[in-house]
Scaffold this motif. Structure first.
Motif, PDB file in Angstrom:
ATOM      1  N   ARG A 110      48.505  18.704  32.142  1.00  0.00           N
ATOM      2  CA  ARG A 110      47.226  18.109  31.745  1.00  0.00           C
ATOM      3  C   ARG A 110      47.210  16.627  32.124  1.00  0.00           C
ATOM      4  N   LEU A 185      41.548  26.200  27.804  1.00  0.00           N
ATOM      5  CA  LEU A 185      42.531  25.739  28.781  1.00  0.00           C
ATOM      6  C   LEU A 185      43.704  25.010  28.129  1.00  0.00           C
ATOM      7  N   PRO A 187      47.702  24.709  27.193  1.00  0.00           N
ATOM      8  CA  PRO A 187      48.931  25.118  27.891  1.00  0.00           C
ATOM      9  C   PRO A 187      49.421  26.481  27.414  1.00  0.00           C
ATOM     10  N   MET A 192      44.901  29.860  31.344  1.00  0.00           N
ATOM     11  CA  MET A 192      45.790  29.131  32.242  1.00  0.00           C
ATOM     12  C   MET A 192      46.615  30.090  33.085  1.00  0.00           C
ATOM     13  N   LEU A 270      43.465  22.347  38.463  1.00  0.00           N
ATOM     14  CA  LEU A 270      44.483  23.338  38.125  1.00  0.00           C
ATOM     15  C   LEU A 270      44.686  24.346  39.261  1.00  0.00           C
TER      16      LEU A 270
END
Length: 411
Positions: A110, A185, A187, A192, A270
């Motif tokens: 991030r 989103l 972790p 993800m 990402l």
């Protein structure tokens, strides 16, 4: 992280379609004019040299991970290795995790510039748009994208056209729903994990195309699934998506607009796109999208095939049990496209434009105008109620597609 350009791009050519009739119509009379009117964008070619190298760059970090997994191990074994790695489980006996895989995951940290509160405003727009969002994504964003001939080439070379629109729609819808929920989103979240699998799928397709497509035209089409095409694709999920909602009578707040660009900037990052070339505002997105269109030929025979396959998807899907239901859905989606897209685009894609086809989209637009008047988004309780209802509508459609779509195939 992007791979090194295949070609020497130190000498930037002139935009190949700068004065082409299809580009001029788009920006002077068509959808591009709607974009500039809304955003106040100023169109110029001065930044073309900055963006052109992106046409010949790619996600090298992901390509290396795919080479070390899917292209070095039996496909099922590689899939199990990646699934176990993403879940934090130990690999199976006699299987090693290549160093490139944790490096790829580490690149998806991030960043400091990400604002989760801002992104949640964008997610809220996606949810409260309900079925409006799904119609725009399918009949405007996706269908309109088929009119950019070079953007479609990877679909043709991977055989996605022959594998059917039902699977393609399910994959797109599943991805979009997963990444556009509030706080999705985080972790290690399912969203993800889906982003990582999508990123590697792009690399797998690119490497297979470069291995087998000896006639791939790197000069005209750039790298397969190149960075600039990726930017344009995710601009479609933000800029073009909001234009479609506006055309259908939906009101978008300033927070939602800014938030949606921020959300897709993060999703694009990402997926391996440098965040510096992902737009942060409608004005910036329009000006950068203009530069990309100067590289794109108008829709061709393959574009028409893809468009017709999307129209016929309802007839192939088993979501609706009766043929008359499937034909009715086909007509409704065709009416949406014919209402939203430019006449030259409709002609190239072979979509009928009879006036009677506009009855359904005009009806939906009137409903949205009415909702905007009687249920203003400025009232928190009503806003949350609309968001919850729209979220449930989208999950129901996704559930139907998952239930009625064949299992995943290899790309």
């Amino acid at each position: 992280m992007t791979g090194a350009p295949l070609l020497d791009t130190t000498s930037v050519p002139s935009p190949p379609y700068l004065d082409a009739p299809h580009v001029r119509y788009f920006w002077e009379k068509g959808m591009g004019k709607d974009l500039t009117t809304w955003t106040g964008a100023s169109l110029s070619e001065k930044d073309f040299p900055r963006f052109y190298p992106l046409y010949h760059s790619f996600d090298g970090l992901s390509d290396t991970a795919v080479l070390d997994t899917y292209l070095s191990l039996p496909y099922p074994e590689a899939s199990v290795l990646i699934q176990r790695f993403l879940k934090g489980e130990k690999p199976l006996e006699n299987t090693k995790v290549p160093q490139s895989l944790p490096l790829l995951v580490a690149s998806m940290h991030r960043p400091e510039w990400f604002d989760s509160t801002l992104a949640s405003h964008g997610a809220s727009l996606c949810m409260r748009a309900g079925t409006n969002a799904l119609m725009i994504l399918r009949d405007f964003t996706l269908m309109g994208g088929y009119d950019f001939a070079y953007l479609n080439k990877p679909l043709i070379y991977t055989g996605a056209l022959k594998k059917g629109a039902v699977k393609r729609l399910k994959d797109t819808l599943e991805f979009w729903v997963a990444v556009t929920r509030e706080n999705a989103l985080e972790p290690g979240s399912e969203a993800m994990q889906l982003i990582l699998r999508t990123r590697m799928m792009h690399s797998y397709a690119r490497l297979k195309i470069k291995e087998h497509a000896k006639d791939w035209d790197f000069v005209r089409w750039g790298e397969p699934i190149n960075t600039w095409d990726m930017v344009a694709t995710y601009t479609g999920f933000s800029l073009i998506f909001m234009l479609g909602l506006k055309k259908m009578g939906m009101h978008i707040t300033a927070k939602e607009e800014k938030g949606l660009f921020h959300l897709w900037k993060y999703v694009g990052y990402l997926l391996g796109i440098p965040h510096e070339v992902l737009p942060s505002s409608a004005k910036q997105a329009t000006e950068w999208f203009y530069l990309w269109t100067l590289m794109q030929a108008p829709g061709d025979a393959h574009s028409k095939e893809l468009a017709q396959a999307l129209l016929e998807e309802n007839l192939q899907s088993t979501i609706y049990p009766f043929l008359w239901q499937r034909k009715a859905m086909r007509t409704l989606h065709q009416s949406m496209s014919s209402y939203l897209l430019d006449p030259p685009t409709l002609q190239r894609l072979g979509i009928a434009t009879e006036g009677s086809h506009h009855l359904f989209p005009k009806f939906v637009t009137k409903i949205n105008y009415g909702l905007k008047r009687f249920y203003p988004v400025g009232e928190p309780k009503r806003y949350e109620a609309m968001k919850k209802k729209g979220h449930q509508q989208q999950l129901k459609v996704l559930s139907d597609y998952i239930k009625h779509t064949p299992k995943d195939f290899r790309y």
